[in-house]
Write a protein that holds these residues in place. Structure first.
Motif, mmCIF file in Angstrom:
data_model
loop_
_atom_site.group_PDB
_atom_site.id
_atom_site.type_symbol
_atom_site.label_atom_id
_atom_site.label_comp_id
_atom_site.label_asym_id
_atom_site.label_seq_id
_atom_site.Cartn_x
_atom_site.Cartn_y
_atom_site.Cartn_z
ATOM 1 N N LEU A 42 5.442 4.212 -4.822
ATOM 2 C CA LEU A 42 5.285 4.383 -6.063
ATOM 3 C C LEU A 42 6.064 5.747 -6.723
ATOM 4 O O LEU A 42 6.681 5.590 -7.924
ATOM 5 N N ARG A 43 6.291 6.617 -6.094
ATOM 6 C CA ARG A 43 7.282 7.885 -6.338
ATOM 7 C C ARG A 43 8.597 7.356 -6.562
ATOM 8 O O ARG A 43 9.213 7.644 -7.458
ATOM 9 N N ALA A 44 9.113 6.280 -5.397
ATOM 10 C CA ALA A 44 10.497 5.855 -5.710
ATOM 11 C C ALA A 44 10.611 5.001 -6.822
ATOM 12 O O ALA A 44 11.567 5.067 -7.517
ATOM 13 N N PHE A 45 9.557 3.984 -6.901
ATOM 14 C CA PHE A 45 9.736 3.233 -8.145
ATOM 15 C C PHE A 45 9.854 4.040 -9.567
ATOM 16 O O PHE A 45 10.753 3.708 -10.413
ATOM 17 N N LEU A 46 9.019 4.716 -9.696
ATOM 18 C CA LEU A 46 8.778 5.556 -11.090
ATOM 19 C C LEU A 46 10.171 6.536 -11.071
ATOM 20 O O LEU A 46 10.682 6.482 -12.357
ATOM 21 N N GLY A 61 -0.171 9.500 -13.771
ATOM 22 C CA GLY A 61 -0.691 9.284 -15.084
ATOM 23 C C GLY A 61 -0.742 7.936 -15.323
ATOM 24 O O GLY A 61 -0.512 7.434 -16.567
ATOM 25 N N LEU A 62 -0.995 6.862 -14.482
ATOM 26 C CA LEU A 62 -1.221 5.367 -14.526
ATOM 27 C C LEU A 62 -2.592 5.100 -14.671
ATOM 28 O O LEU A 62 -3.460 5.884 -14.239
ATOM 29 N N SER A 63 -2.886 3.851 -14.946
ATOM 30 C CA SER A 63 -4.092 3.381 -14.943
ATOM 31 C C SER A 63 -4.166 2.680 -13.312
ATOM 32 O O SER A 63 -3.068 2.341 -12.966
ATOM 33 N N ILE A 87 6.189 -4.149 -5.781
ATOM 34 C CA ILE A 87 6.705 -2.835 -5.963
ATOM 35 C C ILE A 87 6.207 -2.123 -4.828
ATOM 36 O O ILE A 87 6.738 -1.161 -4.218
ATOM 37 N N LEU A 88 4.826 -2.060 -4.490
ATOM 38 C CA LEU A 88 4.105 -1.650 -3.675
ATOM 39 C C LEU A 88 3.903 -2.486 -2.451
ATOM 40 O O LEU A 88 3.699 -3.641 -2.350
ATOM 41 N N ASN A 91 -1.186 -3.954 -10.592
ATOM 42 C CA ASN A 91 -0.060 -4.827 -10.946
ATOM 43 C C ASN A 91 1.205 -4.585 -10.073
ATOM 44 O O ASN A 91 2.040 -5.329 -9.943
ATOM 45 N N TYR A 92 1.653 -3.225 -10.032
ATOM 46 C CA TYR A 92 2.707 -2.984 -8.966
ATOM 47 C C TYR A 92 2.723 -3.529 -7.574
ATOM 48 O O TYR A 92 3.689 -4.063 -7.209
#
Length: 250
Positions: A57-61, A21-23, A35-36, A29-30
């Motif tokens: 991404l899953r880990a960060f969120l 559900g992100l842009s 972050i990535l 930006n991540y």
């Protein structure tokens, strides 16, 4: 690591974005924030991602709800830079803070259980004259601020918000906090640490003053306890996703 990034299915920024559900700009930006891991590039310069990026991404969120955005960012950046020990230190600090918050909640509950009913004598009436000296149990702003570990300016801010109502020494003009004021300041301090805003705290303290009991705070304490439990569980979820990402990184 470079080889691992090239293996597996190639993903576009939109592929990562849609699943969460992100842009696509958020995904870019991540990556820029560390972050990535750095994305691969096509011959035409387009970003390509892999399952490793999806895991990051899953880990960060998953880390954000338990640790907050800033700490989660620092954790992921440390992992991606190969500084796993720094990531573990940040996680330990979050757990220590959660434990400290739990102890704070227990201290608030204990303090509330010990609160004596507010009496008319402890609440100055309209037009009443303050005593010439601090009197038994009275304290000035500096010592009270030091005891709470806050700045005197914070107590003055709380006074403007109605959380504390010190009288003034007629000889010096200094604020004097009696036993009820100290109690209110302690409650305000603990509730602020629990994440409550001044406008949420003021009516609670007003109700305690008026009712002479702690019932008005029961709902707030129950909510606080629930949020601490939710944070603890979120940390477990984040730890599981981070472990999966670490395994995938090898």
């Amino acid at each position: 690591m470079g080889q691992n990034l090239q293996n597996g299915e190639r993903l576009r920024p939109v592929d990562l974005a849609r699943g969460h559900g992100l842009s696509t700009q958020a995904v870019r930006n991540y990556e820029e924030a560390g972050i990535l891991p750095a994305a691969g590039r096509t011959p035409h310069g387009y970003r390509t991602y892999t399952s490793l990026h999806a895991g990051a991404l899953r880990a960060f969120l998953s880390l954000v709800p338990g640790h907050g955005h800033q700490t989660a960012t620092s954790i992921m950046r440390a992992v991606n830079e190969g500084a796993a020990e720094e990531a573990f230190r940040l996680i330990d600090e979050s757990h220590a803070q959660l434990l400290d918050d739990r102890r704070t909640l227990q201290a608030v509950e204990s303090a509330l259980r010990d609160l004596a009913p507010t009496t008319a004598a402890s609440e100055p009436g309209v037009g009443s004259e303050p005593a010439a000296v601090a009197g038994p149990g009275g304290t000035f702003i500096g010592p009270l601020a030091g005891k709470l570990g806050i700045r005197p300016a914070t107590l003055r801010k709380w006074e403007r918000a109605g959380l504390v109502r010190p009288r003034r020494d007629p000889l010096t003009g200094y604020r004097v906090y009696d036993e009820a004021d100290v109690r209110d300041a302690r409650l305000a301090h603990q509730l602020r640490r629990g994440g409550y805003l001044l406008e949420q705290i003021a009516p609670l303290i007003a109700q305690v003053r008026a009712a002479g009991g702690l019932e008005p705070l029961e709902a707030a304490l129950c909510d606080w306890r629930g949020r601490l439990s939710a944070r603890g569980r979120a940390m477990l979820t984040g730890a599981a996703e981070l472990e999966a990402y670490l395994r995938e990184r090898g």
